[in-house]
Design an enzyme around this catalytic site. Structure first.
Site, PDB file in Angstrom:
ATOM      1  N   GLU A  25       0.823  -1.218   0.000  1.00  0.00           N
ATOM      2  CA  GLU A  25       0.000   0.000   0.000  1.00  0.00           C
ATOM      3  C   GLU A  25       0.856   1.268   0.000  1.00  0.00           C
ATOM      4  O   GLU A  25       0.524   2.266  -0.648  1.00  0.00           O
ATOM      5  CB  GLU A  25      -0.909  -0.011   1.241  1.00  0.00           C
ATOM      6  CG  GLU A  25      -1.875   1.147   1.341  1.00  0.00           C
ATOM      7  CD  GLU A  25      -2.853   1.205   0.168  1.00  0.00           C
ATOM      8  OE1 GLU A  25      -3.745   0.367   0.109  1.00  0.00           O
ATOM      9  OE2 GLU A  25      -2.702   2.093  -0.685  1.00  0.00           O
ATOM     10  N   VAL A  66       2.465   3.562  -3.335  1.00  0.00           N
ATOM     11  CA  VAL A  66       1.823   4.607  -4.148  1.00  0.00           C
ATOM     12  C   VAL A  66       0.980   5.509  -3.254  1.00  0.00           C
ATOM     13  O   VAL A  66       0.185   5.020  -2.435  1.00  0.00           O
ATOM     14  CB  VAL A  66       0.882   4.002  -5.222  1.00  0.00           C
ATOM     15  CG1 VAL A  66       0.342   5.099  -6.137  1.00  0.00           C
ATOM     16  CG2 VAL A  66       1.573   2.931  -6.035  1.00  0.00           C
ATOM     17  N   LYS A  81       4.909   4.328 -10.053  1.00  0.00           N
ATOM     18  CA  LYS A  81       3.615   4.263  -9.352  1.00  0.00           C
ATOM     19  C   LYS A  81       2.480   3.984 -10.346  1.00  0.00           C
ATOM     20  O   LYS A  81       1.555   3.235 -10.054  1.00  0.00           O
ATOM     21  CB  LYS A  81       3.381   5.575  -8.596  1.00  0.00           C
ATOM     22  CG  LYS A  81       4.373   5.748  -7.438  1.00  0.00           C
ATOM     23  CD  LYS A  81       4.355   7.158  -6.891  1.00  0.00           C
ATOM     24  CE  LYS A  81       5.309   7.302  -5.708  1.00  0.00           C
ATOM     25  NZ  LYS A  81       5.527   8.696  -5.318  1.00  0.00           N
ATOM     26  N   GLY A 125       6.148  11.492   2.938  1.00  0.00           N
ATOM     27  CA  GLY A 125       6.401  11.964   4.295  1.00  0.00           C
ATOM     28  C   GLY A 125       6.340  10.825   5.287  1.00  0.00           C
ATOM     29  O   GLY A 125       5.805   9.752   5.004  1.00  0.00           O
TER      30      GLY A 125
HETATM   31  N1  HSE Z   1       9.610  11.083  -3.942  1.00  0.00           N
HETATM   32  C1  HSE Z   1       8.217  10.802  -3.782  1.00  0.00           C
HETATM   33  C2  HSE Z   1       7.411  12.067  -3.983  1.00  0.00           C
HETATM   34  C3  HSE Z   1       7.859  10.279  -2.427  1.00  0.00           C
HETATM   35  O1  HSE Z   1       7.968  13.172  -4.058  1.00  0.00           O
HETATM   36  O2  HSE Z   1       6.197  11.954  -4.071  1.00  0.00           O
HETATM   37  C4  HSE Z   1       7.994   8.814  -2.294  1.00  0.00           C
HETATM   38  O3  HSE Z   1       7.133   8.121  -3.133  1.00  0.00           O
END
Ligand code: HSE
Length: 431
Positions: free
Chosen positions: A130, A133, A206, A303
């Site tokens: 999960e 993505v 993703k 995050g």
């Molecule tokens: N580097 C990704 C982003 C976070 O900036 O959304 C991790 O999937």
């Protein structure tokens, strides 16, 4: 109360978040469940990490991942080191040792998902992902379970927080790309080498996962069209704004007749499209299903705690036995689902934003529109301001729906005209 034991491999930002949730004194898990995950051990190559996490003495901390993998008391391994290697080998070994896997590793699943899922099936174990993505947004569960009654027609959205932060900064504060990127790096969103995010690669990983789950098909990851945001000029954001559009980096998956479209690129959306108001590091994914119609999932796509929230949700699914059931029932990644081709970008049909740099004299518009017309490309609107760039003026157009192959041929021909003074910028539009 039943418990099950967990080992974490890689305790960076997200791993630390998972540790926090698992060690929380009044954990919501304790209130809600009769089956609670217990942190048994952590493996990280960097033993100094131990000093910044407040770990009870009964939790093992090691730089040797094999100690966790070989521990028969550990039931689930959470892989949070990212990248292809040694993550792939660690997951494979852990499956062979009878562990279920929870991972946030989108690159590994996008590129080697089929192989790892086969391995998990052979071993009678599950892989839950999960957190790979949309950070804390439960989009995998929504596609796999919540929308199970639907034939998914399209999935598209903003799945990279870093690029959305950069584009939001450029749009709202009129900051040029390089300054917005520097700010994203200062805030800790963008890496020192930001290419995975800004070149759209993270979004394409993703997108591959979402499309496999949503459409229940397999395809060659390398055929996904991928274009990033590093060549976006502030002027394009302004002109698009004047035409009624907002610029976003979109990941798009659509069913078409006998193929699917999978593409990541900067995209213009009408101002009143719900994705146009998704700003900063937020993500949002629109799923269009045959029964449910249009839906949108929104939240923090990255995050520490949002991503940890998704990891722990997976962990609980494993503990309750749900992960095993859904994993084995799912055709996706099984090798038994239809292999479908990804449509060539030249075949897609969208509207286009075009910015030409031209000499300011009579007949210019007629010459350009004549060539576009020869390729069945119809102009919807035109703007030209009296801004001189080295004696040239920008001529901005929005087209009606056109095939990309035709547009590219027309642009090649237009480029040869002596009235064209610089390279032409084009952006795709989604309505
Ligand atoms: N580097 C990704 C982003 C976070 O900036 O959304 C991790 O999937």
């Amino acid at each position: 109360m039943r418990t099950f034991n967990v080992g974490i491999v890689g305790v960076g930002i997200v791993g630390t978040g998972v540790v926090k949730i698992l060690l929380e004194k009044h954990s919501p898990l304790l209130e809600k469940l009769d089956c609670v995950p217990v942190l048994k051990g952590i493996a990280d190559r960097n033993l100094d990490v131990r000093n910044r996490i407040d770990l009870p003495s009964d939790i093992l901390f090691t730089d040797d991942v094999d100690i966790l993998i070989n521990d028969p008391d550990i039931h689930v391994i959470i892989e949070l080191i990212g990248g292809l290697h040694p993550a792939k080998e660690i997951i494979t070994k852990a499956l062979e040792k009878g562990k279920d896997i929870v991972t946030a590793n989108k690159m590994l699943l996008a590129l080697h998902g089929l192989e790892l899922f086969r391995k998990a099936r052979q071993c009678g174990k599950s892989i839950s992902f999960e957190a790979s993505v949309g950070g804390g947004i439960p989009v995998i569960a929504a596609l796999r379970d919540g929308f199970i009654a639907n034939r998914i027609e399209s999935i598209f959205g903003i799945v990279n927080g870093t690029t959305n932060y950069i584009l939001t900064k450029m749009t709202k504060e009129h900051v040029k790309y390089s300054d917005a990127l520097a700010e994203a790096q200062k805030m800790g969103y963008a890496e020192k080498d930001p290419s995975m995010d800004v070149d759209g690669i993270d979004s394409s990983h993703k997108l591959a996962i979402l499309a496999r789950i949503g459409f229940g098909v397999d395809f060659d990851y390398k055929d996904i069209y991928c274009e990033g945001i590093s060549t976006i000029d502030l002027s394009d954001i302004w002109y698009a704004h004047e035409l009624g559009y907002t610029l976003k980096l979109l990941a798009v998956a659509k069913r078409i007749k006998s193929a699917i479209e999978l593409r990541v690129h900067p995209t213009l959306l009408p101002h009143d499209h719900p994705l146009s108001s998704v700003n900063g590091v937020f993500n949002a994914i629109c799923v269009n299903g045959s029964a449910v119609g249009e839906t949108m999932l929104y939240g923090k796509g990255a995050g520490q705690m949002p991503t940890a929230s998704a990891v722990v949700a997976d962990l609980v699914d494993v503990g309750l036995g749900r992960a095993g059931i859904t994993f084995h029932a799912m055709k996706t990644f099984s090798g038994n689902c239809e292999h479908i081709s990804i449509a060539d970008i030249m075949q897609i049909k969208t509207r286009y934003y075009l910015r030409f740099s031209v000499v300011d004299k009579p007949g210019v518009l007629a010459k350009i529109s004549g060539i576009l017309g020869n390729y069945e490309i119809s102009i919807a609107s035109v703007i030209q301001h009296k801004i001189k760039e080295n004696g040239n003026v920008p001529l901005v157009m929005m087209t009606h729906l056109a095939e990309e192959g035709n547009l590219q041929k027309a642009l090649t021909e237009i480029k040869r005209l002596d009235i064209i003074k610089d390279s032409t910028k084009f952006l795709r539009v989604e309505e």
